[in-house]
Design an enzyme around this catalytic site. Structure first.
Site, mmCIF file in Angstrom:
data_model
loop_
_atom_site.group_PDB
_atom_site.id
_atom_site.type_symbol
_atom_site.label_atom_id
_atom_site.label_comp_id
_atom_site.label_asym_id
_atom_site.label_seq_id
_atom_site.Cartn_x
_atom_site.Cartn_y
_atom_site.Cartn_z
ATOM 1 N N LYS A 171 37.653 39.242 44.747
ATOM 2 C CA LYS A 171 39.129 39.276 44.676
ATOM 3 C C LYS A 171 39.689 38.342 45.750
ATOM 4 C CE LYS A 171 43.481 40.518 44.195
ATOM 5 N NZ LYS A 171 44.269 40.043 43.049
ATOM 6 N N CYS A 226 48.459 32.000 42.819
ATOM 7 C CA CYS A 226 48.875 33.398 42.644
ATOM 8 C C CYS A 226 50.340 33.460 42.244
ATOM 9 C CB CYS A 226 48.679 34.224 43.909
ATOM 10 S SG CYS A 226 49.331 35.881 43.651
ATOM 11 N N GLY A 272 44.463 37.027 29.049
ATOM 12 C CA GLY A 272 43.917 37.549 27.795
ATOM 13 C C GLY A 272 44.025 36.569 26.638
HETATM 14 O O1 RRO Z 1 47.003 39.611 42.870
HETATM 15 C C1 RRO Z 1 47.697 39.085 41.976
HETATM 16 O O2 RRO Z 1 48.847 39.447 41.691
HETATM 17 C C2 RRO Z 1 47.196 37.935 41.210
HETATM 18 C C3 RRO Z 1 46.603 36.834 41.795
HETATM 19 BR BR1 RRO Z 1 46.236 36.715 43.613
HETATM 20 C C4 RRO Z 1 46.250 35.722 40.987
HETATM 21 O O3 RRO Z 1 45.731 34.691 41.445
HETATM 22 N N1 RRO Z 1 46.507 35.808 39.659
HETATM 23 C C5 RRO Z 1 47.071 36.878 39.093
HETATM 24 O O4 RRO Z 1 47.291 36.906 37.866
HETATM 25 N N2 RRO Z 1 47.419 37.948 39.884
#
Ligand code: RRO
Length: 313
Positions: free
Chosen positions: A47, A130, A222
């Site tokens: 993550k 992100c 998805g």
């Molecule tokens: O943690 C998130 O909200 C998130 C991240 Br860091 C990302 O790179 N891509 C995403 O869809 N969610």
């Protein structure tokens, strides 16, 4: 029958299978990461982490429907030391991609320095995409003026294989520009694409959004995003230096989807939404489905068809 080889190499990093998890999907906790290490995935991606541990956005922040998912997780993670300490304790038999996503350029430099000190980290996947941070609206992946200088600074000190996780782009010129910046640096790989930012899914009965943070807006993943993933992979395959491999991500739920990613130029693939639905058993299923297609087409390895998408005939 010919033996079919579904292994791959990302610039010399050998993956026993070309299929792994996408960052964010079931790869945050001790248990999730242990399950991935014990699974038949070709690699493990952690993550995205920051310096300090983060709780992330308020719940509910993830929702799935038949065609896709929406998330506004907000980068919940235990902080880089948790991931490095976890890896330190484990015996590891496949490549580890440490995903990092600092909240500032300085934080990213610091995280990359730290990752450089761990022998358990095979490669860094630097997340410039992100979409869900409440405190930080812009992402570096869309800030064409800043990317070049930022990456130049990184390669002044970085010694580890370092790849970049990119957001989806929707114009040819944007991909051309990003590729021409990346081509100037010893980038080890790119991963494309992250979720499509700022989507909205609605529950018609309730006349309501389905996740709480940011008024219901979130990153879309998805099956529904596969055409955008394929387009980004294929355009980057055209514009990037040939020695920068592409890890495809977006909309994979079958062996056929993997075949299409590779046909567009991917050297390996990552699974997000469908891995969330199925768990670690997905890697064996997808491998089987991919082998079945290659058998039918009489291909013995990924290199037989990688990047060989034909124009309309
Ligand atoms: O943690 C998130 O909200 C998130 C991240 Br860091 C990302 O790179 N891509 C995403 O869809 N969610």
């Amino acid at each position: 029958m010919k033996k079919i080889d579904t292994s791959t190499s990302i610039n010399g990093i050998k993956l026993p299978l070309c299929i792994m998890n996408a960052s964010g999907a079931l790869c945050s906790t001790n248990k999730e990461l242990s399950n991935l290490l014990n699974s038949s995935s070709g690699g493990v991606v952690t993550k995205s982490c920051t310096y300090k541990s983060r709780k992330g956005n308020v719940l509910p922040r993830y929702f799935e429907w038949d065609l896709g998912s929406i998330n506004s997780m907000g980068l919940p993670n235990y902080g880089i030391d948790f991931y490095l300490n976890f890896l330190e304790k484990k015996t590891i038999d496949k490549p580890i991609f440490l995903s990092i996503s600092g909240l500032s350029e300085e934080e990213n430099y610091f995280l990359i320095q730290k990752a450089n000190q761990s022998s358990k980290v095979t490669a860094i996947e630097l997340n410039l995409s992100c979409p869900n941070l409440i405190e930080k609206e812009n992402m570096l992946g869309y800030d064409f003026d800043k990317i070049s200088n930022f990456i130049e600074n990184i390669f002044k000190f970085n010694k580890k294989p370092l790849g970049i996780k990119l957001p989806p782009y929707f114009q040819d010129i944007h991909i051309k520009n990003v590729a021409s910046i990346l081509n100037q640096f010893p980038i080890f790989f790119i991963t494309c694409i992250n979720s499509l930012p700022n989507g909205l899914f609605i529950d018609t009965n309730k006349e309501s959004v389905v996740i709480r943070p940011k008024g219901g807006f979130g990153g879309i993943g998805g099956a529904i995003i596969k055409p955008f993933a394929l387009a980004n992979i294929h355009k980057f395959y055209t514009y990037l230096r040939k020695d920068i491999p592409i890890i495809g991500c977006g909309g994979i739920s079958s062996g056929k989807d993997i075949f299409e990613h590779i046909l567009c130029g991917a050297s390996a693939v990552q699974i997000g939404t469908q891995f969330m639905k199925e768990g670690v058993s997905i890697f064996k299923r997808l491998k089987k489905e991919l082998i079945f297609i290659l058998e039918k087409k009489n291909y013995s390895s990924l290199n037989s068809f990688k990047g060989k998408l034909k124009n309309f005939q």
